[in-house]
Design a protein around this motif. Sequence first.
Motif, mmCIF file in Angstrom:
data_model
loop_
_atom_site.group_PDB
_atom_site.id
_atom_site.type_symbol
_atom_site.label_atom_id
_atom_site.label_comp_id
_atom_site.label_asym_id
_atom_site.label_seq_id
_atom_site.Cartn_x
_atom_site.Cartn_y
_atom_site.Cartn_z
ATOM 1 N N LEU A 18 0.833 -1.204 0.000
ATOM 2 C CA LEU A 18 0.000 0.000 0.000
ATOM 3 C C LEU A 18 0.866 1.251 0.000
ATOM 4 N N HIS A 19 1.890 1.243 0.811
ATOM 5 C CA HIS A 19 2.800 2.393 0.870
ATOM 6 C C HIS A 19 3.486 2.630 -0.479
ATOM 7 N N LEU A 20 3.993 1.559 -1.078
ATOM 8 C CA LEU A 20 4.666 1.699 -2.375
ATOM 9 C C LEU A 20 3.705 2.156 -3.458
ATOM 10 N N ALA A 21 2.492 1.627 -3.445
ATOM 11 C CA ALA A 21 1.501 2.023 -4.454
ATOM 12 C C ALA A 21 1.122 3.489 -4.305
ATOM 13 N N LEU A 22 0.901 3.931 -3.075
ATOM 14 C CA LEU A 22 0.538 5.331 -2.869
ATOM 15 C C LEU A 22 1.702 6.260 -3.182
ATOM 16 N N SER A 23 2.912 5.836 -2.857
ATOM 17 C CA SER A 23 4.088 6.662 -3.154
ATOM 18 C C SER A 23 4.336 6.756 -4.658
ATOM 19 N N ALA A 24 4.174 5.654 -5.370
ATOM 20 C CA ALA A 24 4.438 5.634 -6.811
ATOM 21 C C ALA A 24 3.427 6.471 -7.588
ATOM 22 N N THR A 25 2.197 6.509 -7.107
ATOM 23 C CA THR A 25 1.155 7.249 -7.829
ATOM 24 C C THR A 25 0.931 8.642 -7.242
ATOM 25 N N HIS A 26 1.700 8.971 -6.225
ATOM 26 C CA HIS A 26 1.584 10.268 -5.545
ATOM 27 C C HIS A 26 0.166 10.517 -5.030
ATOM 28 N N GLN A 27 -0.484 9.435 -4.611
ATOM 29 C CA GLN A 27 -1.821 9.549 -4.047
ATOM 30 C C GLN A 27 -1.723 9.975 -2.589
ATOM 31 N N SER A 28 -2.786 10.533 -2.118
ATOM 32 C CA SER A 28 -2.844 10.998 -0.741
ATOM 33 C C SER A 28 -3.197 9.842 0.194
ATOM 34 N N TRP A 29 -2.727 9.951 1.402
ATOM 35 C CA TRP A 29 -3.098 8.992 2.439
ATOM 36 C C TRP A 29 -4.476 9.315 2.993
ATOM 37 N N ALA A 30 -5.122 10.347 2.470
ATOM 38 C CA ALA A 30 -6.419 10.772 2.996
ATOM 39 C C ALA A 30 -7.447 9.645 2.948
ATOM 40 N N TYR A 31 -7.385 8.796 1.943
ATOM 41 C CA TYR A 31 -8.334 7.689 1.854
ATOM 42 C C TYR A 31 -8.132 6.696 2.993
ATOM 43 N N ILE A 32 -6.900 6.468 3.343
ATOM 44 C CA ILE A 32 -6.617 5.563 4.445
ATOM 45 C C ILE A 32 -7.072 6.195 5.763
ATOM 46 N N VAL A 33 -6.830 7.487 5.908
ATOM 47 C CA VAL A 33 -7.294 8.190 7.104
ATOM 48 C C VAL A 33 -8.816 8.104 7.187
ATOM 49 N N LEU A 34 -9.493 8.340 6.081
ATOM 50 C CA LEU A 34 -10.949 8.270 6.057
ATOM 51 C C LEU A 34 -11.446 6.871 6.416
ATOM 52 N N ALA A 35 -10.834 5.848 5.841
ATOM 53 C CA ALA A 35 -11.230 4.471 6.142
ATOM 54 C C ALA A 35 -11.013 4.153 7.623
ATOM 55 N N THR A 36 -9.913 4.634 8.174
ATOM 56 C CA THR A 36 -9.640 4.405 9.591
ATOM 57 C C THR A 36 -10.658 5.128 10.465
ATOM 58 N N LEU A 37 -11.003 6.349 10.102
ATOM 59 C CA LEU A 37 -12.004 7.096 10.881
ATOM 60 C C LEU A 37 -13.377 6.429 10.803
ATOM 61 N N ILE A 38 -13.728 5.925 9.640
ATOM 62 C CA ILE A 38 -15.000 5.198 9.505
ATOM 63 C C ILE A 38 -14.980 3.957 10.390
ATOM 64 N N TRP A 39 -13.839 3.257 10.391
ATOM 65 C CA TRP A 39 -13.722 2.077 11.256
ATOM 66 C C TRP A 39 -13.920 2.453 12.721
ATOM 67 N N TRP A 40 -13.293 3.540 13.175
ATOM 68 C CA TRP A 40 -13.419 3.927 14.575
ATOM 69 C C TRP A 40 -14.852 4.340 14.905
ATOM 70 N N ALA A 41 -15.562 4.942 13.955
ATOM 71 C CA ALA A 41 -16.977 5.267 14.174
ATOM 72 C C ALA A 41 -17.781 3.973 14.332
ATOM 73 N N PHE A 42 -17.507 2.996 13.472
ATOM 74 C CA PHE A 42 -18.174 1.698 13.587
ATOM 75 C C PHE A 42 -17.844 1.040 14.922
ATOM 76 N N ALA A 43 -16.584 1.071 15.331
ATOM 77 C CA ALA A 43 -16.170 0.464 16.595
ATOM 78 C C ALA A 43 -16.852 1.144 17.776
ATOM 79 N N PHE A 44 -17.008 2.461 17.705
ATOM 80 C CA PHE A 44 -17.686 3.204 18.763
ATOM 81 C C PHE A 44 -19.127 2.721 18.909
ATOM 82 N N VAL A 45 -19.826 2.589 17.783
ATOM 83 C CA VAL A 45 -21.213 2.105 17.807
ATOM 84 C C VAL A 45 -21.256 0.662 18.316
ATOM 85 N N ALA A 46 -20.307 -0.167 17.888
ATOM 86 C CA ALA A 46 -20.274 -1.563 18.328
ATOM 87 C C ALA A 46 -20.070 -1.667 19.839
ATOM 88 N N VAL A 47 -19.243 -0.807 20.406
ATOM 89 C CA VAL A 47 -19.009 -0.823 21.851
ATOM 90 C C VAL A 47 -20.276 -0.399 22.586
#
Length: 127
Positions: A69-98
């Motif tokens: 994932l790191h190499l793919a994002l670095s090679a395409t100069h993509q932002s890590w924002a998608y990973i941050v967004l996915a992680t934040l969505i996960w934490w929202a789901f985890a909050f509801v699950a708790v």
Amino acid sequence: MLLQRVLTALVLAPLMLAGIFWLPDLWFRGFIGVIVMLGAWEWAHLSGFSAMRSRVLLAFGLGVVLLGLHLALSATHQSWAYIVLATLIWWAFAFVAVIRYPKHKGWLNSKVAKLLAGVPVLAGLWM
């Protein structure tokens, strides 16, 4: 048990701080990658995978995925924002699950579901 955790923290905290302050960028990424793989090792055990081989393969597999994932994002100069967004969505789901835990805990019976729940947590740490 508490004494072992305190002693581990006393050893690992200075190593972590040294890594944060003194390692160059590329070495720091590898350093954090090793920490995340150790986290995957522990997460596999918490998920119910107690065999040594399973834990090693799962930790190594996550390391390969994150490196890819790191190499793919670095090679395409993509932002890590998608990973941050996915992680934040996960934490929202985890909050509801708790909050809904006692009533809706059926998905927690699966070893694979518990294992997959660790991927966004550990990916967020590494990122």
